[in-house]
Design an enzyme around this catalytic site. Structure first.
Site, PDB file in Angstrom:
ATOM      1  N   PHE A 178     137.024 143.314  54.258  1.00 57.03           N
ATOM      2  CA  PHE A 178     135.941 142.896  55.167  1.00 57.03           C
ATOM      3  C   PHE A 178     136.382 143.044  56.611  1.00 57.03           C
ATOM      4  O   PHE A 178     137.514 142.687  56.967  1.00 57.03           O
ATOM      5  CB  PHE A 178     135.594 141.416  54.960  1.00 57.03           C
ATOM      6  CG  PHE A 178     135.006 141.070  53.627  1.00 57.03           C
ATOM      7  CD1 PHE A 178     133.637 141.053  53.433  1.00 57.03           C
ATOM      8  CD2 PHE A 178     135.828 140.734  52.562  1.00 57.03           C
ATOM      9  CE1 PHE A 178     133.091 140.702  52.206  1.00 57.03           C
ATOM     10  CE2 PHE A 178     135.300 140.382  51.336  1.00 57.03           C
ATOM     11  CZ  PHE A 178     133.924 140.366  51.154  1.00 57.03           C
ATOM     12  N   ASP A 179     135.484 143.542  57.439  1.00 60.63           N
ATOM     13  CA  ASP A 179     135.644 143.369  58.879  1.00 60.63           C
ATOM     14  C   ASP A 179     135.383 141.889  59.167  1.00 60.63           C
ATOM     15  O   ASP A 179     134.653 141.236  58.422  1.00 60.63           O
ATOM     16  CB  ASP A 179     134.628 144.246  59.610  1.00 60.63           C
ATOM     17  CG  ASP A 179     134.605 143.977  61.103  1.00 60.63           C
ATOM     18  OD1 ASP A 179     135.689 143.906  61.701  1.00 60.63           O
ATOM     19  OD2 ASP A 179     133.497 143.818  61.651  1.00 60.63           O
ATOM     20  N   LYS A 180     135.984 141.353  60.226  1.00 59.94           N
ATOM     21  CA  LYS A 180     135.772 139.936  60.519  1.00 59.94           C
ATOM     22  C   LYS A 180     134.533 139.713  61.376  1.00 59.94           C
ATOM     23  O   LYS A 180     133.564 139.074  60.950  1.00 59.94           O
ATOM     24  CB  LYS A 180     136.989 139.319  61.232  1.00 59.94           C
ATOM     25  CG  LYS A 180     136.786 137.832  61.588  1.00 59.94           C
ATOM     26  CD  LYS A 180     137.926 137.266  62.391  1.00 59.94           C
ATOM     27  CE  LYS A 180     137.836 137.616  63.852  1.00 59.94           C
ATOM     28  NZ  LYS A 180     136.757 136.867  64.580  1.00 59.94           N
TER      29      LYS A 180
END
Length: 657
Positions: A347-349
């Site tokens: 996941f990107d944050k």
């Protein structure tokens, strides 16, 4: 020789004089004539009447089968329908008209019912096309008139009445309402909408329109009248592009479908060779040619891979249609199958696991009254356009809407450090630790408190009035409300590794990860570092998904097995780069998509076992003569319909609560 597929609906027409169900009516007529043919034997009408009835049954039962076979052969293809015609013709040559008519009746009935069943899956997709109304009320020069949506141009202002469908993509320029966006984004709760700040601005190329300003074609207005400025022409709306992509997705074959296509290339010629050899069996064993030929025709029916040909496409079509109805665009069979086979998700944050914008998290008063501290913060920070300043002001005003701040003077921004101002003749400084290191430094106790907040992932701002430190405020890009629940659902679905990749510092990454249940957090990453991390996960787990916004994370998404874009509604880049697009900005759609994909993989496997298993059973039974042509037809067509209706169960898929 090219093997065709009798289920290629785009190239075949199954309607006629009696409408779209003509094929079904012909099949029923075939069955009626067949039934009267059987009865004629008991009524003494004679063999010629029975023969005439059977020939009539041949016509109605074989009409569409022959039509498809001839059309495909004219293009150099080879249809499964052709095998059925050969078997029926063989039965007629042997004077087994009743057996041949039974074959054509059951085959045409199965064919018609199969098209009907597959049509149900297609209707889920076609229903998208009917979401947007065909006309709109154009508001031009003080006059309102109804026009076709194709006549609308970019920048036109249209009037949307209460409880009516929105015809095109646009931005609200007048009125406040709530809009049901479920048809496009899958969101279950209506979204509040308000006018844009600059009505005259051209928003047609703006990728950063706020969700509260934007509306989509096919969504449903609430109880208020609004005016909308057109930002996409009708054939380029989000719903129109979604329809095109879903239709395109049908043509992209899954790994299983590629396997079955390859299998059929070898299997069909092998069956034809076997049938030819069985026709010559009378030369080896003591039996008449008629019996050898009849057995060969029975094997031909039993071995035709109808169920195998339709088993995967029907499941993929149903899965893609169900996903689209839930606000998830899956671009074909490959990502549908791959998504259901994942054990790791990256996941990107920012904007994916978090809200994507800073929020006020702590207000710590060190001297004086908290009320005075809040007034001072609002007075100074409201003069700045920095995102942190905006977050501080918004956070305070949410809880204190009636706050009356003083008027600051000589407000000056200090790049990368903070801001200074004057209030009531005293100098005010608000900023980070670097600002105060340049202005006499921080007391040890205060520095420790600030460091503690920063280690917890907070961004801190210190306030000083004159010579007195009066308070600390902290901000943080907070996790999405649903993030923790989503990750727990993914774990329950069998996702073993959930890793967060971010350009933020490691402390911030770990703080967010600890709040939501991420297994691994990696901070301080450049785009190329994210790509390397995805490659590492791919090596470790075999398959990995990358979830991001489709813009900054495009390289990492391209390297992943399945790229998943968040909030893709209205975003060209996200729709183009991702294999799967979550149309609404809702992370909760991810477990739904993975759960649906796992269900689809299970159904595809079941269909393969059913189709291949039936062929494996019927071939030896027909070769040995245990099963004749009639039972072979019944079992063959029964398995074909079984795999189709099994696949249609995906249309009713609901995620576990």
């Amino acid at each position: 020789m090219e093997t065709g597929n009798k289920h290629n609906h785009e190239n075949h027409i199954h309607s006629g004089l009696l409408g779209k169900n003509t094929e079904l009516y012909f099949s029923i007529l075939c069955g009626i004539l067949l039934g009267f043919g059987y009865l004629s034997a008991f009524t003494g009408l004679g063999p010629n009447v029975a023969l005439g009835l059977y020939i009539g049954a041949y016509f109605f039962g074989g009409f569409f089968t022959a039509k498809e076979a001839v059309a495909t052969m004219a293009k150099g293809g080879f249809e499964i329908d052709f095998l059925m015609l050969v078997a029926a013709a063989g039965a007629a040559i042997l004077d087994e008209w009743a057996e041949g008519a039974l074959l054509l009746f059951l085959f045409s009935l199965g064919h018609a019912l199969e098209h009907y069943a597959m049509g149900r899956a297609r209707k889920s997709i076609e229903a998208l096309a009917n979401l947007a109304p065909p006309t709109a009320i154009l508001h031009q020069g003080g006059i309102e008139r109804e026009v076709n949506i194709e006549e609308l141009s970019l920048g036109d202002i249209i009037l949307i009445k209460p409880n009516s469908k929105i015809p095109v993509d646009g931005v609200v320029v007048k009125g406040i309402t709530s809009v049901n966006q479920a048809p496009v984004t899958g969101e279950s709760v209506p979204v509040d909408k308000r006018p844009v700040d600059d009505v005259d601005k051209d928003y047609s190329t703006d990728e950063k329109i706020k969700p509260e300003n934007r509306v989509f074609a096919g969504t449903i207005n609430g109880s208020s009248v609004i005016e909308v400025k057109v930002i996409r022409e009708a054939d380029d709306s989000t719903i129109a592009r979604l329809i095109r992509m879903v239709n395109e997705a049908e043509k992209q074959k899954s790994p299983t479908q590629l396997f079955t296509d390859k299998f059929e290339k070898f299997f069909v010629p092998s069956v034809l060779l076997l049938v030819a050899l069985l026709c010559l069996a009378f030369l080896v064993i003591d039996e008449p040619f008629s019996k050898s030929f009849y057995r060969a025709m029975s094997v031909l029916v039993a071995a035709s891979p109808c169920a195998l040909a339709i088993s995967t496409p029907s499941a993929v079509l149903s899965g893609v249609a169900r996903a689209a109805r839930g606000g998830v665009l899956i671009k074909g069979g490959r990502p549908l199958e791959d998504l259901g086979n994942l054990e790791a998700v990256a996941f990107d944050k920012t904007g994916t696991l978090t809200e994507g914008k800073p929020k006020l998290t702590n207000i710590i008063t060190l001297a004086g009254k908290e009320e005075d501290f809040l007034k001072l913060l609002v007075a100074v920070e409201s003069q700045s356009d920095h995102p942190l300043a905006e977050a501080i002001v918004n956070g305070i005003k949410e809880k204190n809407p009636d706050i009356q701040e003083p008027e600051p003077k000589n407000v000056k921004g200090i790049v990368g450090k903070g801001v200074s101002a004057e209030i009531d003749g005293e100098t005010i400084l608000i900023g980070n630790k670097s600002l105060f290191r340049d202005n006499g430094g921080l007391p040890k106790e205060l520095e420790e408190k600030v460091t503690g907040l920063e280690q917890g992932g907070h961004t801190t701002m210190i306030a000083k009035k004159g010579v007195t430190f009066i308070g600390i405020v902290s901000l943080m890009d907070v996790p999405r409300a649903e993030a923790k629940v989503v990750l727990s659902k993914l774990a329950a679905l069998g996702i073993k590794e959930m890793i967060m990749l971010t350009g933020d510092n490691q402390k911030v990454a770990e703080a967010v990860a600890g709040q939501i249940g991420i297994t691994v957090a990696r901070g301080n990453l450049m785009p190329e570092d994210k790509v390397a991390a995805v490659e590492q996960l791919d090596t470790q787990f075999g398959k990995v998904a990358m979830v991001g916004d489709g813009v900054n994370d495009a390289p990492a998404m391209a390297k992943s097995t399945v790229g998943i874009a968040m909030g893709a509604a209205g975003s060209d880049v996200a729709l183009e780069t991702a294999d799967i697009a979550l149309m609404g900005d809702k992370l909760i759609a991810l477990p739904f998509a993975i759960g649906l994909s796992r269900k689809a993989r299970t159904i595809i496997k079941q269909n393969l076992w059913i189709s291949l298993g039936m062929v494996a059973i019927l071939i030896p039974l027909t070769i040995t003569g245990i099963a004749s042509l009639g039972p072979a037809v019944i079992a063959h067509e029964g398995s074909t319909l079984l795999v189709v209706f099994n696949a249609l169960r995906l249309l009713m898929y609901e995620p576990k609560k």
